[in-house]
Write a protein that holds these residues in place. Sequence first.
Motif, PDB file in Angstrom:
ATOM      1  N   CYS A 273      59.220  80.359  55.953  1.00  0.00           N
ATOM      2  CA  CYS A 273      59.443  80.064  57.377  1.00  0.00           C
ATOM      3  C   CYS A 273      60.903  80.332  57.757  1.00  0.00           C
ATOM      4  CB  CYS A 273      59.045  78.624  57.702  1.00  0.00           C
ATOM      5  SG  CYS A 273      59.768  77.412  56.603  1.00  0.00           S
ATOM      6  N   ILE A 274      61.820  79.984  56.841  1.00  0.00           N
ATOM      7  CA  ILE A 274      63.249  80.225  57.112  1.00  0.00           C
ATOM      8  C   ILE A 274      63.477  81.728  57.237  1.00  0.00           C
ATOM      9  CG2 ILE A 274      65.580  80.055  56.151  1.00  0.00           C
ATOM     10  CD1 ILE A 274      64.773  77.472  54.773  1.00  0.00           C
ATOM     11  N   SER A 275      62.838  82.439  56.325  1.00  0.00           N
ATOM     12  CA  SER A 275      63.045  83.879  56.255  1.00  0.00           C
ATOM     13  C   SER A 275      62.517  84.613  57.496  1.00  0.00           C
ATOM     14  CB  SER A 275      62.371  84.405  54.988  1.00  0.00           C
ATOM     15  OG  SER A 275      62.628  85.748  54.814  1.00  0.00           O
ATOM     16  N   VAL A 276      61.391  84.129  58.046  1.00  0.00           N
ATOM     17  CA  VAL A 276      60.795  84.887  59.169  1.00  0.00           C
ATOM     18  C   VAL A 276      61.285  84.420  60.535  1.00  0.00           C
ATOM     19  CG1 VAL A 276      58.687  85.358  57.867  1.00  0.00           C
ATOM     20  CG2 VAL A 276      58.744  83.396  59.424  1.00  0.00           C
ATOM     21  N   CYS A 277      61.995  83.305  60.584  1.00  0.00           N
ATOM     22  CA  CYS A 277      62.408  82.771  61.891  1.00  0.00           C
ATOM     23  C   CYS A 277      63.322  83.788  62.598  1.00  0.00           C
ATOM     24  CB  CYS A 277      63.139  81.441  61.709  1.00  0.00           C
ATOM     25  SG  CYS A 277      63.767  80.807  63.275  1.00  0.00           S
ATOM     26  N   PRO A 278      62.922  84.292  63.743  1.00  0.00           N
ATOM     27  CA  PRO A 278      63.720  85.341  64.405  1.00  0.00           C
ATOM     28  C   PRO A 278      65.054  84.816  64.946  1.00  0.00           C
ATOM     29  CG  PRO A 278      61.888  84.662  65.792  1.00  0.00           C
ATOM     30  CD  PRO A 278      61.703  83.958  64.490  1.00  0.00           C
ATOM     31  N   ASN A 279      65.152  83.503  65.096  1.00  0.00           N
ATOM     32  CA  ASN A 279      66.392  82.940  65.665  1.00  0.00           C
ATOM     33  C   ASN A 279      67.271  82.256  64.625  1.00  0.00           C
ATOM     34  OD1 ASN A 279      65.360  83.755  68.140  1.00  0.00           O
ATOM     35  ND2 ASN A 279      64.291  81.814  68.432  1.00  0.00           N
ATOM     36  N   ASP A 280      66.916  82.436  63.378  1.00  0.00           N
ATOM     37  CA  ASP A 280      67.643  81.759  62.289  1.00  0.00           C
ATOM     38  C   ASP A 280      67.832  80.275  62.585  1.00  0.00           C
ATOM     39  OD1 ASP A 280      67.837  84.074  60.795  1.00  0.00           O
ATOM     40  OD2 ASP A 280      69.703  84.688  61.765  1.00  0.00           O
ATOM     41  N   ALA A 281      66.759  79.683  63.073  1.00  0.00           N
ATOM     42  CA  ALA A 281      66.843  78.271  63.458  1.00  0.00           C
ATOM     43  C   ALA A 281      66.550  77.320  62.311  1.00  0.00           C
ATOM     44  CB  ALA A 281      65.852  78.012  64.603  1.00  0.00           C
ATOM     45  N   LEU A 282      65.921  77.849  61.260  1.00  0.00           N
ATOM     46  CA  LEU A 282      65.537  76.957  60.154  1.00  0.00           C
ATOM     47  C   LEU A 282      66.502  77.092  58.975  1.00  0.00           C
ATOM     48  CD1 LEU A 282      61.682  77.586  60.145  1.00  0.00           C
ATOM     49  CD2 LEU A 282      62.847  75.509  60.904  1.00  0.00           C
ATOM     50  N   TYR A 283      66.669  76.011  58.258  1.00  0.00           N
ATOM     51  CA  TYR A 283      67.488  76.038  57.043  1.00  0.00           C
ATOM     52  C   TYR A 283      67.013  74.926  56.111  1.00  0.00           C
ATOM     53  CZ  TYR A 283      69.882  72.029  59.150  1.00  0.00           C
ATOM     54  OH  TYR A 283      70.145  70.813  59.712  1.00  0.00           O
ATOM     55  N   PHE A 284      67.391  75.038  54.832  1.00  0.00           N
ATOM     56  CA  PHE A 284      67.093  73.952  53.893  1.00  0.00           C
ATOM     57  C   PHE A 284      68.324  73.052  53.862  1.00  0.00           C
ATOM     58  CE2 PHE A 284      67.440  71.983  49.721  1.00  0.00           C
ATOM     59  CZ  PHE A 284      66.192  71.381  49.590  1.00  0.00           C
ATOM     60  N   GLY A 285      68.155  71.771  54.139  1.00  0.00           N
ATOM     61  CA  GLY A 285      69.307  70.870  54.158  1.00  0.00           C
ATOM     62  C   GLY A 285      68.911  69.445  53.840  1.00  0.00           C
TER      63      GLY A 285
END
Length: 629
Positions: A273-285
């Motif tokens: 999901c992080i990889s495909v998010c077009p807005n770079d909105a996801l991250y692991f934290g």
Amino acid sequence: MKSGCTTQEVRKQRSIQLPVLKNSTTQKEDIRKSRASIWRAVALIALTLLMVAHFIQWRLMGQTVSPIEPSETMYTLQRGAINAGFIFFTLAILATLIFGRFVCGWGCHIVALQDFCAWLLKKVGLTPKPFRSRLLVYVPLLAAFYMFVWPTVYRFFVKPKHEPLIPEFTNHLVTSNFWETFPPLFVAIPFLFVCGFMTVYFLGQKGFCTYACPYGGVFGLVDKFAPGKIRVNDDCNQCGHCTATCTSNVLVHAEVKQYGMVVDPGCMKCIDCISVCPNDALYFGYGKPTVAVTKSVVKNYSLTWPEEILGAVVFFASFMAAWDVYQLVPMLMALGIATVTTFLALRTWRLFKASDLSFYRFRLKSSGSIQKAGWIFLSFALLWIGLNGHSGWVRYHESAGARAFQHIQIPDELALAGTNPNQWLSPSDRENIAAAQKHYHAAVDAGLFTNSDALPKLAWVEYLSGNTEQAVQLLGKAAEHQHGQGKALSFYYRGAILNRLHRYDEALKSLDQALAERPDLILAREERGESLWQLGRKQEAVAVWSDAVKRNQGLPLANNLLAGAAALLGQTEAALAYEKQADQFTPPDPFFHWMVGLRLRNVGMNELAEKHFQRAIQLNPQFRARRNL
Ligand code: SF4
Ligand code: SF4
Ligand code: SF4
């Protein structure tokens, strides 16, 4: 809470088509390919190669590190055997407590198989659809409880008081019998097919993980406490690419909107999901764990409540029918079979109820009429359910036979001392023998496979019923399908019965086969000596009994046989020494003395036999009545 999105809104979002918006950069609707999936594939292929290397190293060197499988933890909890699987599982749980459920996504060969299967299906234009059940999601947790908690609970509440709550620990980190706890190859292959392929085809890409795997149950539970989560920043525009990509059926867009992170315990941290998010909105934290939020995102389920209840009943029945049937089907495979049976049963139910029904792109029913694909589906479903039902019937008879068998009291040595065990049977023994015979015959006669556990037990009840020839045949057949200890015992019992039937050559062969499997099987050595003695090979017989006594000095029967042999061969001093040693170890039990007397009489050592008959009568005068039997 990330925003004021209500439960109803979220449900509405999910019940309509997933909002896959155009990519803000490319202005195209397509979802970009996950770069993480390549790395995950590399990790899973490397893991599989390491497993193969582990196996090859064992085959070449004969010894290796014990299997690095979570299931091995059961042996640590039950018997205190510290093995590599227990250490791996403990470390994996501790890591999950920090990073969340990542081991599933990056370090499991079953997930690799499921991914591979989904990839193959997509290649032929079939995208596995998730099957969503409210009740069946609890199966992995229940299975985990049974595997990892129940042994200790059982020991605490049920087992005798002298058994310690925590077993004594022993080192099993290295093994020479690597495959000991795994099913044979002819079971392992269908196991992988059912759990890796069929569950994906029918229940979605993570069908086995969601509805069957007990390790997933543990990881999912621990994940709720982990601070490591997939989290979102303010750039999310709810395009839905993440949810459309997630193969764990997580409503990513809805959860990140609601909670600012993914809280679904099914999330395997694959980071697609992080990889495909077009807005770079996801991250692991890191941040607050799932248990710190109140969950309100509601999933769209595949079943109505009556179907859920029917499904739970079908699942339970199917699982009980398959588990350990023919002593072949392991628990995990039975869980996989039960998930497939449940899906097929519920789909069949709908096929009759609904006027239109599809499965993948296939139209099963249209305007109330079952289509060609529907008939194929129905035939397969009925065949599968029928086979599962048949397994249930066999399993019932196996269990009922085993229950009756367990209650048979007559000691094996006494039953084997003469050709007629009937005189020693109590009324309850007779009842249990008849019940075991009936149920085992039903299971064995109707079974599709040989049950190598039921067969020798059936042979034994046949022997106790006086059907010695049938017992000999069944034991021979059982030994063909057994390995190690089981095989050795079947050959031993067969040899012992053949000795009583005066078929000493055949007995000798059978006992040699028993000792080839288990050289430490002393009972087989004692019997082997008897065959040799009866064949006139007296010196060889004495050598065999001496060897048995050398291995275990305190053997009353072997010492008595040596005493009797020495007396008959005119070696008075040796006879006295062996007799003294035998007396020292013979328990003051009339049955035991009678059994020794019979065994000695069988080989013509009548004088010594008489001593034991008299001793038995002395201990229990009722034995006088048996004198002439
Ligand atoms: S849930 Fe079980 S089968 Fe699925 S990935 Fe995790 S450990 Fe493997
Ligand atoms: S997290 Fe990214 S992919 Fe998911 S809905 Fe938001 S913007 Fe789209
Ligand atoms: S939510 Fe994201 S990280 Fe978790 S399983 Fe789905 S795609 Fe993978």
